[in-house]
Write a protein that holds these residues in place. Structure first.
Motif, PDB file in Angstrom:
ATOM      1  N   SER A 166      -1.387  -0.642  -4.139  1.00 36.30           N
ATOM      2  CA  SER A 166      -2.640   0.082  -3.920  1.00 36.30           C
ATOM      3  C   SER A 166      -2.431   1.455  -3.307  1.00 36.30           C
ATOM      4  CB  SER A 166      -3.557  -0.730  -2.996  1.00 36.30           C
ATOM      5  OG  SER A 166      -3.042  -0.756  -1.680  1.00 36.30           O
ATOM      6  N   VAL A 167      -3.481   2.274  -3.452  1.00 45.22           N
ATOM      7  CA  VAL A 167      -3.599   3.557  -2.757  1.00 45.22           C
ATOM      8  C   VAL A 167      -4.941   3.555  -2.029  1.00 45.22           C
ATOM      9  CG1 VAL A 167      -3.813   6.057  -2.969  1.00 45.22           C
ATOM     10  CG2 VAL A 167      -2.207   4.826  -4.435  1.00 45.22           C
ATOM     11  N   ALA A 216       0.846  -1.193   0.000  1.00 42.93           N
ATOM     12  CA  ALA A 216       0.000   0.000   0.000  1.00 42.93           C
ATOM     13  C   ALA A 216       0.881   1.243   0.000  1.00 42.93           C
ATOM     14  CB  ALA A 216      -0.915   0.005   1.227  1.00 42.93           C
ATOM     15  N   LEU A 217       0.546   2.186  -0.864  1.00 41.65           N
ATOM     16  CA  LEU A 217       1.246   3.471  -0.909  1.00 41.65           C
ATOM     17  C   LEU A 217       0.545   4.446   0.019  1.00 41.65           C
ATOM     18  CD1 LEU A 217       1.733   3.751  -4.781  1.00 41.65           C
ATOM     19  CD2 LEU A 217       3.404   2.952  -3.090  1.00 41.65           C
ATOM     20  N   ALA A 218       1.307   5.122   0.837  1.00 43.73           N
ATOM     21  CA  ALA A 218       0.747   6.105   1.767  1.00 43.73           C
ATOM     22  C   ALA A 218       1.512   7.414   1.631  1.00 43.73           C
ATOM     23  CB  ALA A 218       0.825   5.586   3.207  1.00 43.73           C
ATOM     24  N   LYS A 232       1.435   9.226  -5.281  1.00 44.91           N
ATOM     25  CA  LYS A 232       0.922   7.857  -5.180  1.00 44.91           C
ATOM     26  C   LYS A 232       0.169   7.435  -6.456  1.00 44.91           C
ATOM     27  CE  LYS A 232      -1.502   8.827  -1.447  1.00 44.91           C
ATOM     28  NZ  LYS A 232      -1.171  10.259  -1.308  1.00 44.91           N
ATOM     29  N   SER A 233      -0.835   8.200  -6.831  1.00 40.97           N
ATOM     30  CA  SER A 233      -1.600   7.855  -8.033  1.00 40.97           C
ATOM     31  C   SER A 233      -0.750   7.988  -9.289  1.00 40.97           C
ATOM     32  CB  SER A 233      -2.851   8.729  -8.141  1.00 40.97           C
ATOM     33  OG  SER A 233      -3.770   8.431  -7.098  1.00 40.97           O
ATOM     34  N   SER A 265      -1.544  14.175   0.155  1.00 38.49           N
ATOM     35  CA  SER A 265      -1.964  14.509  -1.205  1.00 38.49           C
ATOM     36  C   SER A 265      -0.804  15.168  -1.951  1.00 38.49           C
ATOM     37  CB  SER A 265      -3.167  15.457  -1.173  1.00 38.49           C
ATOM     38  OG  SER A 265      -4.274  14.840  -0.566  1.00 38.49           O
ATOM     39  N   HIS A 269      -6.968   5.882   1.197  1.00 46.63           N
ATOM     40  CA  HIS A 269      -6.934   6.929   2.220  1.00 46.63           C
ATOM     41  C   HIS A 269      -7.773   6.450   3.404  1.00 46.63           C
ATOM     42  CE1 HIS A 269      -4.680   9.832  -0.043  1.00 46.63           C
ATOM     43  NE2 HIS A 269      -5.526   9.777  -1.051  1.00 46.63           N
ATOM     44  N   ASP A 277      -6.515   2.032  -7.093  1.00 45.87           N
ATOM     45  CA  ASP A 277      -6.447   3.457  -6.771  1.00 45.87           C
ATOM     46  C   ASP A 277      -7.769   3.896  -6.159  1.00 45.87           C
ATOM     47  OD1 ASP A 277      -5.733   6.076  -6.524  1.00 45.87           O
ATOM     48  OD2 ASP A 277      -5.455   6.458  -8.661  1.00 45.87           O
ATOM     49  N   GLU A 278      -7.834   3.922  -4.824  1.00 45.74           N
ATOM     50  CA  GLU A 278      -9.033   4.307  -4.091  1.00 45.74           C
ATOM     51  C   GLU A 278     -10.259   3.497  -4.534  1.00 45.74           C
ATOM     52  OE1 GLU A 278      -9.572   6.356  -1.516  1.00 45.74           O
ATOM     53  OE2 GLU A 278      -7.431   6.525  -1.353  1.00 45.74           O
TER      54      GLU A 278
END
Length: 268
Positions: free
Chosen positions: A224-225, A57-59, A66-67, A62, A227, A194-195
């Motif tokens: 993945s991303v 997971a990418l954290a 990430k995206s 903003s 939030h 992605d979300e």
């Protein structure tokens, strides 16, 4: 700051030993043609690996990249420099960043999946057809793909009365669930998320997270991303923190997500 040691890929020859995906020295800039022509840096030499059955997971906050990283791996964006090594099902190592468009399209259909919060609705295509077609593209025969598509749509809570309808008439949350069903049918070697649960109510969110969690059993590599702290803690085997277009830290979710020194932007 928490870090872990990862296998090293030869930047010029292929992915790290055992990895499905190895990103090395990835850089991406954007030129603001509609403003003043200036160049804005998005990624500044990113390195990471994802192995079979691993969920990375990418954290980060903003604008951390990430995206952008996911879109570079999927080749929606062309990279500035660096390598995106992918190990195919035949064991061949290919650099996605340098492949011809036709070969990228073939990988997308068969071995690399991408799921975002948005579904590109296809005119005159039913919901069931969209999902079944994804299975056929990954090597299933049509009958098996039809059955698997029906099972996937049930799993994500799409009512059978909607299966023959065009996806254009669905709500945002329904489209997102169809997107998940299409992305996970006959799971690809690499799945980019992605979300994928951003528009879902609690019950459907839980069903989708269950579906994603089971990908570990199939050996699918996931990048993945989210939030969503709960989703990351439940699904991720490793978290990579991006900041200013660079990797700031990598490690187990229980360590990374509770490190007050890291710039995170996740909600519980």
């Amino acid at each position: 700051m928490t870090t872990t040691t990862q296998p090293i890929a030869d930047a010029d020859t292929g992915p790290a030993p055992g990895a499905v995906l190895s990103v090395r020295g990835l850089r991406k800039d954007f030129t603001l043609h509609t403003i003043d022509g200036r160049t804005v840096g998005a990624l500044h030499g990113v390195d990471l690996d994802v192995g079979p059955g691993e969920h990375v997971a990418l954290a980060g906050t903003s604008g951390a990249g990430k995206s952008t990283l996911l879109r570079c791996v999927y080749r929606t964006y062309l990279t500035g420099s660096g390598h995106i090594w992918f190990r195919t099902e035949t064991g061949e190592s290919v650099d996605i960043a340098a492949l011809p468009d036709a070969e990228v399209a073939q990988l997308r259909g068969h071995e690399i999946g991408y799921v975002s919060q948005f579904l590109r609705s296809q005119p005159r295509r039913s919901v069931l057809s969209i999902v079944a077609t994804a299975g056929v593209a990954r090597g299933m025969d049509r009958e098996a793909a039809h059955d698997a598509a029906a099972a996937a749509l049930r799993q994500v809570g799409i009512d059978e009365q909607l299966w023959d309808m065009h996806a254009t008439v669905l709500s945002g949350g329904q489209k997102q669930r169809v997107n998940i069903a299409a992305g996970t049918i006959s799971p690809p070697r690499l799945l980019l998320l992605d979300e994928p649960v951003s528009a879902l109510d609690p019950a459907n969110r839980a069903a989708v997270l269950d579906l994603i969690a089971r990908l570990e059993e199939t050996g699918t590599a996931v990048l993945s991303v989210f939030h969503d702290l709960d989703a990351i803690e439940r699904l991720a085997t490793r978290v990579v923190v991006l900041g200013g277009g660079k990797v700031l830290a990598t490690g187990a979710p229980e360590d990374i997500l509770r490190d007050p020194s890291l710039p995170l932007e996740v909600a519980r």
